[in-house]
Design a protein around this motif. Structure first.
Motif, PDB file in Angstrom:
ATOM      1  N   PRO A   9      82.021  52.090 -39.113  1.00  0.00           N
ATOM      2  CA  PRO A   9      82.011  53.509 -39.479  1.00  0.00           C
ATOM      3  C   PRO A   9      80.998  54.302 -38.680  1.00  0.00           C
ATOM      4  CG  PRO A   9      80.951  52.180 -41.182  1.00  0.00           C
ATOM      5  CD  PRO A   9      81.601  51.220 -40.224  1.00  0.00           C
ATOM      6  N   SER A  10      79.918  53.643 -38.241  1.00  0.00           N
ATOM      7  CA  SER A  10      78.911  54.293 -37.415  1.00  0.00           C
ATOM      8  C   SER A  10      78.313  53.243 -36.499  1.00  0.00           C
ATOM      9  CB  SER A  10      77.818  54.921 -38.279  1.00  0.00           C
ATOM     10  OG  SER A  10      77.152  53.926 -39.029  1.00  0.00           O
ATOM     11  N   PRO A  11      77.858  53.629 -35.315  1.00  0.00           N
ATOM     12  CA  PRO A  11      77.287  52.661 -34.377  1.00  0.00           C
ATOM     13  C   PRO A  11      76.084  51.953 -34.986  1.00  0.00           C
ATOM     14  CG  PRO A  11      77.729  54.756 -33.295  1.00  0.00           C
ATOM     15  CD  PRO A  11      77.896  54.986 -34.764  1.00  0.00           C
ATOM     16  N   PRO A  12      75.983  50.625 -34.838  1.00  0.00           N
ATOM     17  CA  PRO A  12      74.823  49.903 -35.354  1.00  0.00           C
ATOM     18  C   PRO A  12      73.588  50.203 -34.515  1.00  0.00           C
ATOM     19  CG  PRO A  12      76.225  48.439 -34.098  1.00  0.00           C
ATOM     20  CD  PRO A  12      76.964  49.740 -34.206  1.00  0.00           C
ATOM     21  N   SER A  13      72.451  49.740 -34.963  1.00  0.00           N
ATOM     22  CA  SER A  13      71.221  49.963 -34.221  1.00  0.00           C
ATOM     23  C   SER A  13      71.261  49.209 -32.898  1.00  0.00           C
ATOM     24  CB  SER A  13      70.022  49.485 -35.047  1.00  0.00           C
ATOM     25  OG  SER A  13      70.044  48.068 -35.190  1.00  0.00           O
ATOM     26  N   GLU A  14      70.410  49.635 -31.974  1.00  0.00           N
ATOM     27  CA  GLU A  14      70.371  48.967 -30.670  1.00  0.00           C
ATOM     28  C   GLU A  14      69.963  47.507 -30.830  1.00  0.00           C
ATOM     29  OE1 GLU A  14      67.858  51.235 -28.134  1.00  0.00           O
ATOM     30  OE2 GLU A  14      69.262  52.908 -27.954  1.00  0.00           O
ATOM     31  N   PHE A  15      69.017  47.232 -31.713  1.00  0.00           N
ATOM     32  CA  PHE A  15      68.596  45.846 -31.936  1.00  0.00           C
ATOM     33  C   PHE A  15      69.757  45.001 -32.453  1.00  0.00           C
ATOM     34  CE2 PHE A  15      67.087  42.536 -34.820  1.00  0.00           C
ATOM     35  CZ  PHE A  15      66.263  41.808 -33.970  1.00  0.00           C
ATOM     36  N   ALA A  16      70.515  45.527 -33.431  1.00  0.00           N
ATOM     37  CA  ALA A  16      71.652  44.786 -33.985  1.00  0.00           C
ATOM     38  C   ALA A  16      72.710  44.558 -32.917  1.00  0.00           C
ATOM     39  CB  ALA A  16      72.234  45.544 -35.170  1.00  0.00           C
ATOM     40  N   THR A  17      72.928  45.547 -32.053  1.00  0.00           N
ATOM     41  CA  THR A  17      73.907  45.410 -30.988  1.00  0.00           C
ATOM     42  C   THR A  17      73.512  44.310 -30.018  1.00  0.00           C
ATOM     43  OG1 THR A  17      74.504  47.749 -31.105  1.00  0.00           O
ATOM     44  CG2 THR A  17      75.007  46.597 -29.065  1.00  0.00           C
ATOM     45  N   ILE A  18      72.264  44.334 -29.584  1.00  0.00           N
ATOM     46  CA  ILE A  18      71.785  43.309 -28.651  1.00  0.00           C
ATOM     47  C   ILE A  18      71.877  41.927 -29.284  1.00  0.00           C
ATOM     48  CG2 ILE A  18      69.771  42.455 -27.405  1.00  0.00           C
ATOM     49  CD1 ILE A  18      68.895  45.367 -27.063  1.00  0.00           C
ATOM     50  N   ALA A  19      71.493  41.816 -30.550  1.00  0.00           N
ATOM     51  CA  ALA A  19      71.522  40.527 -31.242  1.00  0.00           C
ATOM     52  C   ALA A  19      72.942  39.991 -31.358  1.00  0.00           C
ATOM     53  CB  ALA A  19      70.902  40.670 -32.630  1.00  0.00           C
ATOM     54  N   LEU A  20      73.894  40.859 -31.694  1.00  0.00           N
ATOM     55  CA  LEU A  20      75.275  40.429 -31.860  1.00  0.00           C
ATOM     56  C   LEU A  20      75.880  39.979 -30.538  1.00  0.00           C
ATOM     57  CD1 LEU A  20      77.781  40.104 -33.615  1.00  0.00           C
ATOM     58  CD2 LEU A  20      78.313  42.516 -33.224  1.00  0.00           C
ATOM     59  N   VAL A  21      75.711  40.788 -29.494  1.00  0.00           N
ATOM     60  CA  VAL A  21      76.277  40.458 -28.188  1.00  0.00           C
ATOM     61  C   VAL A  21      75.630  39.200 -27.623  1.00  0.00           C
ATOM     62  CG1 VAL A  21      76.532  41.234 -25.805  1.00  0.00           C
ATOM     63  CG2 VAL A  21      76.950  42.829 -27.687  1.00  0.00           C
ATOM     64  N   SER A  22      74.311  39.093 -27.754  1.00  0.00           N
ATOM     65  CA  SER A  22      73.605  37.914 -27.248  1.00  0.00           C
ATOM     66  C   SER A  22      74.053  36.653 -27.978  1.00  0.00           C
ATOM     67  CB  SER A  22      72.094  38.101 -27.405  1.00  0.00           C
ATOM     68  OG  SER A  22      71.631  39.209 -26.670  1.00  0.00           O
ATOM     69  N   SER A  23      74.227  36.749 -29.283  1.00  0.00           N
ATOM     70  CA  SER A  23      74.672  35.598 -30.069  1.00  0.00           C
ATOM     71  C   SER A  23      76.065  35.160 -29.652  1.00  0.00           C
ATOM     72  CB  SER A  23      74.654  35.940 -31.560  1.00  0.00           C
ATOM     73  OG  SER A  23      73.350  36.252 -32.001  1.00  0.00           O
ATOM     74  N   TYR A  24      76.938  36.127 -29.426  1.00  0.00           N
ATOM     75  CA  TYR A  24      78.301  35.812 -29.000  1.00  0.00           C
ATOM     76  C   TYR A  24      78.292  35.081 -27.660  1.00  0.00           C
ATOM     77  CZ  TYR A  24      82.934  36.491 -27.009  1.00  0.00           C
ATOM     78  OH  TYR A  24      84.143  36.283 -26.387  1.00  0.00           O
ATOM     79  N   LEU A  25      77.552  35.613 -26.683  1.00  0.00           N
ATOM     80  CA  LEU A  25      77.502  34.998 -25.353  1.00  0.00           C
ATOM     81  C   LEU A  25      76.861  33.619 -25.410  1.00  0.00           C
ATOM     82  CD1 LEU A  25      76.513  38.068 -23.159  1.00  0.00           C
ATOM     83  CD2 LEU A  25      78.746  36.951 -23.303  1.00  0.00           C
ATOM     84  N   LEU A  26      75.841  33.463 -26.263  1.00  0.00           N
ATOM     85  CA  LEU A  26      75.189  32.166 -26.396  1.00  0.00           C
ATOM     86  C   LEU A  26      76.161  31.124 -26.935  1.00  0.00           C
ATOM     87  CD1 LEU A  26      72.588  30.509 -26.254  1.00  0.00           C
ATOM     88  CD2 LEU A  26      72.077  31.252 -28.588  1.00  0.00           C
ATOM     89  N   VAL A  27      76.964  31.509 -27.912  1.00  0.00           N
ATOM     90  CA  VAL A  27      77.958  30.578 -28.469  1.00  0.00           C
ATOM     91  C   VAL A  27      78.948  30.153 -27.388  1.00  0.00           C
ATOM     92  CG1 VAL A  27      79.915  30.399 -30.049  1.00  0.00           C
ATOM     93  CG2 VAL A  27      77.753  31.374 -30.843  1.00  0.00           C
ATOM     94  N   ILE A  28      79.396  31.095 -26.572  1.00  0.00           N
ATOM     95  CA  ILE A  28      80.354  30.779 -25.512  1.00  0.00           C
ATOM     96  C   ILE A  28      79.759  29.779 -24.519  1.00  0.00           C
ATOM     97  CG2 ILE A  28      81.618  31.715 -23.531  1.00  0.00           C
ATOM     98  CD1 ILE A  28      82.863  32.420 -26.204  1.00  0.00           C
ATOM     99  N   VAL A  29      78.531  30.052 -24.068  1.00  0.00           N
ATOM    100  CA  VAL A  29      77.891  29.180 -23.077  1.00  0.00           C
ATOM    101  C   VAL A  29      77.601  27.803 -23.667  1.00  0.00           C
ATOM    102  CG1 VAL A  29      75.841  28.844 -21.650  1.00  0.00           C
ATOM    103  CG2 VAL A  29      76.918  31.097 -21.762  1.00  0.00           C
ATOM    104  N   VAL A  30      77.094  27.756 -24.907  1.00  0.00           N
ATOM    105  CA  VAL A  30      76.796  26.475 -25.547  1.00  0.00           C
ATOM    106  C   VAL A  30      78.071  25.656 -25.738  1.00  0.00           C
ATOM    107  CG1 VAL A  30      76.023  25.389 -27.691  1.00  0.00           C
ATOM    108  CG2 VAL A  30      74.693  27.249 -26.674  1.00  0.00           C
ATOM    109  N   LEU A  31      79.141  26.307 -26.138  1.00  0.00           N
ATOM    110  CA  LEU A  31      80.415  25.610 -26.295  1.00  0.00           C
ATOM    111  C   LEU A  31      80.885  25.023 -24.971  1.00  0.00           C
ATOM    112  CD1 LEU A  31      82.986  24.858 -27.869  1.00  0.00           C
ATOM    113  CD2 LEU A  31      83.867  27.148 -27.359  1.00  0.00           C
ATOM    114  N   ALA A  32      80.831  25.821 -23.916  1.00  0.00           N
ATOM    115  CA  ALA A  32      81.267  25.351 -22.607  1.00  0.00           C
ATOM    116  C   ALA A  32      80.385  24.223 -22.096  1.00  0.00           C
ATOM    117  CB  ALA A  32      81.271  26.515 -21.614  1.00  0.00           C
ATOM    118  N   GLU A  33      79.063  24.368 -22.257  1.00  0.00           N
ATOM    119  CA  GLU A  33      78.143  23.328 -21.810  1.00  0.00           C
ATOM    120  C   GLU A  33      78.342  22.042 -22.604  1.00  0.00           C
ATOM    121  OE1 GLU A  33      75.721  23.027 -19.301  1.00  0.00           O
ATOM    122  OE2 GLU A  33      76.976  24.673 -18.603  1.00  0.00           O
TER     123      GLU A  33
END
Length: 235
Positions: A9-33
């Motif tokens: 409904p509204s853009p999340p905070s910058e901290f929440a955005t960075i945390a979410l995107v970073s967590s997603y990318l980390l899961v992808i890399v860890v899975l691949a590794e």
């Protein structure tokens, strides 16, 4: 900024955005590794997991309406990691030492360029460019390696018709889905999606040394924007 799906409904905070995107990318890399190190999965297959999975981060950028500096900063960090991994075997799921391709670096660079060029006013063109590369090229490579029996070569670049047809079909579907999500169904969008898909397939066939990770997303997004502007539908 336009959004394909109103998840927030509204853009999340910058901290929440960075945390979410970073967590997603980390899961992808860890899975691949994990697959690369603990199973008999080939390095090429795990690279495609990262290739397809990391490309979806552009959807987070769109849906979460991330600030421009976050997108550009993430692209810079990813480009740096890709370069280091090219020379040092820290992440085999990204690159293997001696592999004559800077494709992962070009991939991260292209995302940064598309974010800089289209966000926040016209994010969907950047989304199209990245997703065509992520899903089109990623699935084309997997299909070509597994089922590609009809080979051809262009400038020493080996391809298969099965892989190229996958690239064509997936690029068309991705482009059309995003455009319809933004503009609603319109016959012109089918024509635009078809032309973008053809261009992406040709660029992917001709590019060597991983340059398709730069030419395909930039070419797809640029052509789509031009065609939609020509028909008076770019905004």
């Amino acid at each position: 900024m336009s959004s394909l799906l109103p998840f927030f409904p509204s853009p999340p905070s910058e901290f929440a955005t960075i945390a979410l995107v970073s967590s997603y990318l980390l899961v992808i890399v860890v899975l691949a590794e994990g697959l690369n190190r603990l199973s008999h999965t080939t390095a090429e297959f795990t690279r495609k997991i990262v290739h397809i999975g990391s490309g979806n981060v552009i959807l987070f950028a769109w849906w979460l309406q991330i600030p421009l500096w976050i997108g550009l900063g993430a692209s810079f960090v990813a480009s740096l990691v890709a370069l280091v991994s090219y020379f040092v075997p820290i992440l085999p799921s990204l690159n293997s030492v001696g592999r004559q391709s800077l494709g992962t670096f070009f991939y991260a660079l292209s995302i940064g360029l598309l974010v800089a060029g289209f966000f926040p006013q016209l994010p969907y063109y950047g989304v199209i460019g990245v997703l065509v590369m992520a899903w089109g090229d990623g699935l084309a490579a997997l299909v070509g390696q597994r089922w590609g029996k009809h080979k051809y070569r262009i400038w020493g670049n080996g391809k298969s018709w099965e892989g190229s047809l996958t690239m064509l079909g997936v690029s068309f579907a991705v482009t059309l889905a995003v455009l319809i999500g933004v503009y609603g169904n319109n016959g012109i969008l089918w024509v635009v999606a078809g032309l973008v898909a053809i261009a992406a397939t040709v660029l992917e066939s001709f590019s060597n040394f991983g340059l398709d990770n730069l030419t395909v997303p930039l070419g797809s997004a640029g052509l789509c924007f031009y065609l939609m502007s020509w028909w008076g539908m770019s905004l």
